[in-house]
Design an enzyme around this catalytic site. Structure first.
Site: not given
Length: 599
Positions: A332-334, A336, A360
């Site tokens: 998710y985000c960072l 990811g 994500f």
């Protein structure tokens, strides 16, 4: 004939008011003394932030003056707009039905009080403000001859300026605040001042606006409640294994890698909106990394340490806990960005333990990072690095403020009005509690991340980064990928994330969810909210992909499940935390997640 009704005016208790004001005065003095002492001790007296914002606006002024005809035309247009508002407002005042000269955008919630339309004065103030704000932003946007980075900076801070000057932010021009002041005898403003001082004291001289009741939630009791155990930890993370809720589970465990900009439990707020709980109920053996909230002792930790002590260590630990080497992973985000780096590293080592990867709202190609680019020029980075060098980390509040500025009306000014002008307590809200639960960033890691990825955009370049001794190349990764972005994302703009999804060499399914960076991800099927778009194959551009994508109602979670379970292996007996080679350390959510900086 009925007597005209007037608002009930509550006369203040003078003795109680006097006692309150004495307390406010004492608190104010204490805050000022603490703040002055801190400035002297840290050598800040007389020193401002070292940014080039003033130079940017000076360049704007110079370019505007180089075209006086265009500036005069803009001014004439503005005065025409004022006259139009005046004529229509006057006609409306005398009972004529006329369309307003200008109206707020449908998504603008600042002017939802009825008086903004029904009362002549407030309607006039509203329209005049909207006209001036739009004129100023359009005039700045149309200035020619500025370099692109300076232009974006000026446009961003111009929007901050016009948002701050909205009539909703001042007691005398906000009808809801005026009514509250009359009805309470001014108690709202007194309580608002008390709320302001409390937030200043909690922020140690910096204003930390409360978005929610910080005492309404407690981790493990009414938030982050999915049952699990910490089974492994390093200096940087704790690994949580969740208890199964089904008799059989998929063979391949699911590892979730959250960002360390915020805490993992955005994915486990309440049972009704917990992605973790939902995934467990679908039959996955779920592991989640809970990152440490670092202090100065971890100042030298690098991005590659999050790889070696985070994702790679988690892979080894999961194998010990379950006996399974192969897993599926979500970032998710960072988180990811780290997952993608992990895939590239493993590919360089001919290691294919991760059989599928889900992303994500993840940035991999930083060519167009949106408005965050405003904070990534050389002057800003040098000032930030100097600040981090002194502390050893980036304070969590700094990152939170940056993200809030991207949506200032929703995430700053709405709470300013509620807490300080209306004197109300913020509403208990799980997502905003999480958002207020700030985390620090190690100085060395954050500098690497901003310079190598945001500024240098080296992650997308084959061999552009070396991590744990290996040159990494995303374009060689053939792992199947599910890429979820959201259409209103202000942190990871979806068109920029689309460019990152195209870097992989294997099969990629790109899905675009409704709403934004958080609400678009935390969207359980039971809620029946928003929608999502998907298409079998990627296209050359995000616009081309969107034109051919099919829209579906509701949550994308079920679509992801259909994609992921086919890559999860057959069913095996459910696994209980602690039953493998890793003993239980403590119950979830674990001690790392419980370090709270904002109380």
């Amino acid at each position: 004939m009925a007597e005209p009704q007037t608002a009930d005016i509550q006369m203040p208790d003078l003795a109680k008011l006097s006692e309150t004001m004495v307390g406010i005065a004492e608190q104010s003095q204490r805050i000022v003394n603490d703040w002055l002492g801190k400035q002297v001790a840290e050598g800040h007296m007389g020193m401002g932030d070292r940014t080039n914002l003033g130079q940017a606006f000076l360049q704007l002024t110079e370019k505007m003056l180089q075209n006086p005809a265009k500036l005069a035309e803009a001014n004439f247009t503005l005065w025409q707009g004022y006259l139009d508002i005046w004529h229509k407002s006057a006609a409306s005042f005398f009972g004529m039905q006329v369309e307003p000269a200008i109206a707020p955008d449908k998504t603008d919630r600042r002017f939802k009080h009825d008086d903004w339309e029904e009362h002549f004065f407030f309607d006039y103030v509203k329209q005049t403000y909207l006209l001036t704000a739009n004129w100023l932003q359009n005039t700045v946007a149309e200035v020619e001859g500025m370099d692109e980075k300076t232009k974006k900076k000026v446009e961003f801070y111009t929007r901050q300026f016009v948002d701050a000057l909205a009539p909703t932010n001042f007691p005398i021009t906000n009808p809801e605040v005026l009514r509250s002041t009359v009805e309470s005898g001014g108690q709202n403003l007194v309580q608002g001042l008390k709320n302001l001082l409390d937030d200043l004291e909690r922020g140690r001289g910096k204003l930390k606006i409360r978005m929610t009741d910080l005492d309404a939630f407690k981790l493990g009791e009414n938030i982050a409640t999915t049952k699990g155990k910490v089974v492994f930890q390093t200096d940087l993370m704790q690994l949580i294994q969740y208890e199964p809720s089904t008799e059989k589970v998929y063979k391949r465990p699911l590892l979730i890698v959250p960002p360390w900009i915020n805490k993992y439990y955005i994915l486990d707020l309440r049972e009704k909106n917990s992605f973790v709980k939902w995934a467990v109920d679908q039959g996955f053996t779920v592991f989640v990394i809970s990152w440490v909230n670092p202090d100065a002792g971890l100042a030298e930790k690098q991005f590659e340490d999050y790889l070696s002590e985070g994702t790679l260590a988690a892979l080894d630990a999961i194998a010990r806990a379950t006996g399974e080497d192969e897993i599926n992973a979500v970032g998710y985000c960072l988180g990811g960005t780290l997952l993608a780096s992990t895939l590239a590293y493993l590919n360089a080592k001919n290691d294919d333990r991760i059989k599928s990867a889900t992303f994500f709202t993840t940035m991999l190609d930083f060519s167009n990072p949106g408005e965050l680019e405003v904070f990534i020029d050389e002057d800003e980075l040098q000032a930030l690095e100097a600040k981090m060098q002194k502390a050893g980390f980036l304070d969590g509040g700094e990152m939170a403020t940056t993200f809030s500025m991207l949506r200032a009306n929703d995430l700053i000014w709405s709470f300013f009005i509620n807490n300080y002008l209306l004197g109300k307590e913020p509403f208990p809200f799980d997502l905003l509690f999480w958002n207020s639960d700030s985390t620090r960033m190690p100085a060395a890691m954050h500098s690497f991340y901003l310079r190598k990825m945001y500024q240098g955009n080296l992650l997308r370049e084959p061999g552009g980064l070396t991590l744990v001794g290996e040159k990494i190349d995303l374009t060689q990764v053939k792992t199947p990928v599910y890429f979820l972005s959201t259409i209103e994302d202000h942190i990871a703009p979806w068109k920029a994330t689309f460019d990152g999804a195209k870097l992989f060499a294997g099969q990629v399914k790109f899905v675009l969810g409704g709403s934004g960076h958080i609400a678009g991800v935390i969207n359980p099927p039971v809620a029946g909210k928003y929608c999502y778009w998907t298409k079998t194959n990627l296209a050359d551009s995000p616009e081309e992909w969107f034109s051919g994508a099919k829209q579906y109602d509701g949550s994308w979670w079920n679509d992801w499940y259909k994609w992921c379970y086919r890559r999860a292996g057959g069913k095996v007996a459910a696994r209980v935390p602690g039953a493998g080679d890793l003993p239980v350390i403590e119950a979830a959510p674990g001690s790392y997640a419980k370090v709270h900086l904002n109380k």
